[in-house]
Design a protein around this motif. Structure first.
Motif, mmCIF file in Angstrom:
data_model
loop_
_atom_site.group_PDB
_atom_site.id
_atom_site.type_symbol
_atom_site.label_atom_id
_atom_site.label_comp_id
_atom_site.label_asym_id
_atom_site.label_seq_id
_atom_site.Cartn_x
_atom_site.Cartn_y
_atom_site.Cartn_z
ATOM 1 N N GLN A 8 0.826 -1.204 0.000
ATOM 2 C CA GLN A 8 0.000 0.000 0.000
ATOM 3 C C GLN A 8 0.861 1.255 0.000
ATOM 4 N N LYS A 9 1.978 1.190 0.684
ATOM 5 C CA LYS A 9 2.838 2.359 0.799
ATOM 6 C C LYS A 9 3.704 2.560 -0.439
ATOM 7 N N ALA A 10 4.267 1.476 -0.944
ATOM 8 C CA ALA A 10 5.159 1.566 -2.103
ATOM 9 C C ALA A 10 4.973 0.338 -2.990
ATOM 10 N N PRO A 11 3.917 0.323 -3.807
ATOM 11 C CA PRO A 11 3.716 -0.831 -4.688
ATOM 12 C C PRO A 11 4.782 -0.865 -5.785
ATOM 13 N N PRO A 12 5.018 -2.024 -6.390
ATOM 14 C CA PRO A 12 5.946 -2.084 -7.525
ATOM 15 C C PRO A 12 5.487 -1.122 -8.618
ATOM 16 N N TYR A 13 6.439 -0.570 -9.340
ATOM 17 C CA TYR A 13 6.138 0.446 -10.335
ATOM 18 C C TYR A 13 5.055 0.012 -11.336
ATOM 19 N N PRO A 14 5.124 -1.208 -11.902
ATOM 20 C CA PRO A 14 4.058 -1.602 -12.842
ATOM 21 C C PRO A 14 2.675 -1.644 -12.190
ATOM 22 N N VAL A 15 2.607 -2.037 -10.931
ATOM 23 C CA VAL A 15 1.330 -2.062 -10.210
ATOM 24 C C VAL A 15 0.829 -0.638 -10.014
ATOM 25 N N ASP A 53 -10.209 8.539 -4.099
ATOM 26 C CA ASP A 53 -8.956 7.787 -3.995
ATOM 27 C C ASP A 53 -8.853 6.732 -5.094
ATOM 28 N N ALA A 54 -9.957 6.075 -5.417
ATOM 29 C CA ALA A 54 -9.954 5.079 -6.493
ATOM 30 C C ALA A 54 -9.649 5.742 -7.830
ATOM 31 N N GLU A 55 -10.217 6.919 -8.047
ATOM 32 C CA GLU A 55 -9.965 7.620 -9.300
ATOM 33 C C GLU A 55 -8.538 8.150 -9.393
ATOM 34 N N LYS A 56 -7.859 8.273 -8.276
ATOM 35 C CA LYS A 56 -6.438 8.641 -8.266
ATOM 36 C C LYS A 56 -5.548 7.408 -8.388
ATOM 37 N N THR A 61 -6.695 2.006 -1.489
ATOM 38 C CA THR A 61 -8.131 1.897 -1.681
ATOM 39 C C THR A 61 -8.509 0.424 -1.767
ATOM 40 N N GLY A 62 -9.547 0.036 -1.064
ATOM 41 C CA GLY A 62 -9.963 -1.363 -1.036
ATOM 42 C C GLY A 62 -10.431 -1.846 -2.398
#
Length: 113
Positions: A8-15, A53-56, A61-62
């Motif tokens: 959640q804090k730092a996802p892999p770049y492609p994600v 948040d989802a649109e960002k 976001t769950g």
């Protein structure tokens, strides 16, 4: 206190990039339907902040919010096949390549009383 998931804090770049594209597409779908954030939030039963948040494309976001938005916009069908293990061709080929079967240890319980 619940530990924060590192994804959640730092996802892999492609994600991170995929979530941002998904968020942009969700915003485009909402505006094309001439719906406000308030309308959407009320229809899926969440708050305005969750929709924003989802649109960002926020990773925190769950998934249920993303799923609710996709459902509301009629875009859920393409994602349903992702949950179908019979359509996972790579997974099926890996499974058949293993060729392993479940084997029980011998010498376990017997009927000798």
């Amino acid at each position: 206190m619940v530990a924060l998931n590192k994804l959640q804090k730092a996802p892999p770049y492609p994600v991170e990039q995929a979530l941002k594209r998904l968020g942009e597409n969700l915003r485009t779908a909402r505006t094309a339907r001439r719906m406000t954030i308030e309308d959407v939030a009320q229809r899926i039963g969440t708050g305005k902040r969750a929709v924003m948040d989802a649109e960002k494309g926020k990773a925190s976001t769950g998934i249920v919010v993303y799923g609710g938005l996709l459902w509301l916009y009629g875009l859920l069908a393409p994602f349903e096949e992702l949950a179908d293990p019979l359509k996972d061709q790579e997974g099926l080929s890996l499974q058949s390549a293993k060729g392993r079967k479940r084997v029980r240890k011998s010498g376990g319980l017997d009927n000798d009383f």
